[in-house]
Design an enzyme around this catalytic site. Sequence first.
Site, PDB file in Angstrom:
ATOM      1  CD  GLU A   3     105.257 -10.395  22.784  1.00 43.49           C
ATOM      2  OE1 GLU A   3     106.302 -10.246  23.415  1.00 43.49           O
ATOM      3  OE2 GLU A   3     104.784  -9.511  22.048  1.00 43.49           O
ATOM      4  CG  ASN A  17     109.799  -5.300  20.534  1.00 43.22           C
ATOM      5  OD1 ASN A  17     110.256  -4.300  19.961  1.00 43.22           O
ATOM      6  ND2 ASN A  17     108.497  -5.525  20.658  1.00 43.22           N
ATOM      7  CD1 TRP A  18     116.067  -3.770  22.193  1.00 35.49           C
ATOM      8  CD2 TRP A  18     117.265  -2.315  20.966  1.00 35.49           C
ATOM      9  NE1 TRP A  18     117.359  -4.227  22.134  1.00 35.49           N
ATOM     10  CE2 TRP A  18     118.124  -3.363  21.394  1.00 35.49           C
ATOM     11  CE3 TRP A  18     117.792  -1.287  20.189  1.00 35.49           C
ATOM     12  CZ2 TRP A  18     119.477  -3.399  21.062  1.00 35.49           C
ATOM     13  CZ3 TRP A  18     119.136  -1.329  19.859  1.00 35.49           C
ATOM     14  CH2 TRP A  18     119.978  -2.371  20.299  1.00 35.49           C
ATOM     15  CE  LYS A  19     107.446  -3.930  23.809  1.00 41.58           C
ATOM     16  NZ  LYS A  19     106.384  -4.140  24.782  1.00 41.58           N
ATOM     17  CB  SER A  53     106.602  -9.424  32.588  1.00 43.67           C
ATOM     18  OG  SER A  53     105.794  -8.263  32.435  1.00 43.67           O
ATOM     19  CD  GLU A  88     103.694  -2.701  22.809  1.00 44.60           C
ATOM     20  OE1 GLU A  88     104.586  -2.350  22.021  1.00 44.60           O
ATOM     21  OE2 GLU A  88     103.927  -3.184  23.938  1.00 44.60           O
ATOM     22  N   GLY A 137     104.694  -5.677  29.763  1.00 46.56           N
ATOM     23  CA  GLY A 137     105.039  -4.432  30.450  1.00 46.56           C
ATOM     24  C   GLY A 137     104.372  -4.271  31.801  1.00 46.56           C
ATOM     25  N   GLY A 195     110.874  -7.479  26.005  1.00 44.94           N
ATOM     26  CA  GLY A 195     110.742  -6.030  25.865  1.00 44.94           C
ATOM     27  C   GLY A 195     111.692  -5.320  26.812  1.00 44.94           C
ATOM     28  N   GLY A 196     111.161  -4.849  27.941  1.00 47.08           N
ATOM     29  CA  GLY A 196     111.910  -4.025  28.886  1.00 47.08           C
ATOM     30  C   GLY A 196     113.294  -4.570  29.232  1.00 47.08           C
ATOM     31  CG  HIS A 213     104.136  -6.166  19.580  1.00 43.66           C
ATOM     32  ND1 HIS A 213     103.416  -5.473  20.529  1.00 43.66           N
ATOM     33  CD2 HIS A 213     105.145  -6.785  20.243  1.00 43.66           C
ATOM     34  CE1 HIS A 213     103.975  -5.664  21.721  1.00 43.66           C
ATOM     35  NE2 HIS A 213     105.025  -6.452  21.573  1.00 43.66           N
TER      36      HIS A 213
HETATM   37  P1  13P Z   1     107.937  -6.686  28.198  1.00 48.86           P
HETATM   38  O1  13P Z   1     109.052  -7.731  28.234  1.00 48.86           O
HETATM   39  O2  13P Z   1     108.420  -5.319  28.498  1.00 48.86           O
HETATM   40  O3  13P Z   1     106.763  -7.131  29.007  1.00 48.86           O
HETATM   41  O4  13P Z   1     107.441  -6.641  26.669  1.00 48.86           O
HETATM   42  C1  13P Z   1     107.121  -7.814  26.002  1.00 48.86           C
HETATM   43  C2  13P Z   1     106.901  -7.518  24.574  1.00 48.86           C
HETATM   44  O5  13P Z   1     105.916  -6.909  24.198  1.00 48.86           O
HETATM   45  C3  13P Z   1     107.930  -7.958  23.626  1.00 48.86           C
HETATM   46  O6  13P Z   1     107.490  -7.828  22.308  1.00 48.86           O
END
Ligand code: 13P
Length: 253
Positions: free
Chosen positions: A168, A10-12, A214, A98, A174, A235-236, A96
Amino acid sequence: MSRRPFICGNWKMHTGRREAVELAREVAGGLDSVRDVDVAVAPPHPWLVEVARALEGGSVRVSAQNCHNEEKGAFTGEVSTAMLKEAGCSYVIVGHSERRAQFGEDDIFVGRKVRSVLAAGLSPILCVGETLEEREAGRTVDVVERQVKGGLADVDQVKLPTVTIAYEPVWAIGTGKTATPGQAQEVHLAIRDLLRSIGGNDAAGAMRIQYGGSVKADNAANLLSQPDVDGALVGGASLAAESFIAIVRAAAG
Ligand code: 13P
């Protein structure tokens, strides 16, 4: 039942146009020899078409990060599932944390989106997870069950196996604080039991439950070794081809 692992990046709201295409190409190139894992990347909407084109003919699929549930109409700024399909997506991330926290998405809206993704012939990745406060109050399973039930409300039973659940925990996103493999497995097992009561043994056995929060190259193998952890939503660590590829390789075992 053995489930094929599924890793999605997920590149956000990251990457520029050229960077997105290059990252997709690097990921695809690095996974040439990897079999038996489903892999997808989820770029920001404006890069979907180009990323899909760059990945054409290979095994890495494209996911959107969000959608609207309506087919069309006066919904300024929104994108329908038919549009995402035409752009080249196979998956759509829905609900998600977020989006739930920052854009007020509730279980009813998330459920509508899931049904719309399925109606378009795409596969939803339904995100669920508790906040730190909810975990500390001992409400993790309650919260996650409510989110799964809401997200899967009125879903045609036949389509359940195409749905992926992404657990998640909000406190792990994050933050560098990953759930321990044991913590993840405990919640994944509770989700699996709930899926059994919703869709029966076969659907519950076929549905993939990803862990997200993470996930990194050095903790992926441990998390993925758990019996009900069927993949990861990353994510990251999905923003660098090298670490994302390492996570996919960990899933390949
Ligand atoms: P991180 O891997 O950066 O913690 O993000 C997880 C995430 O929200 C994937 O959708």
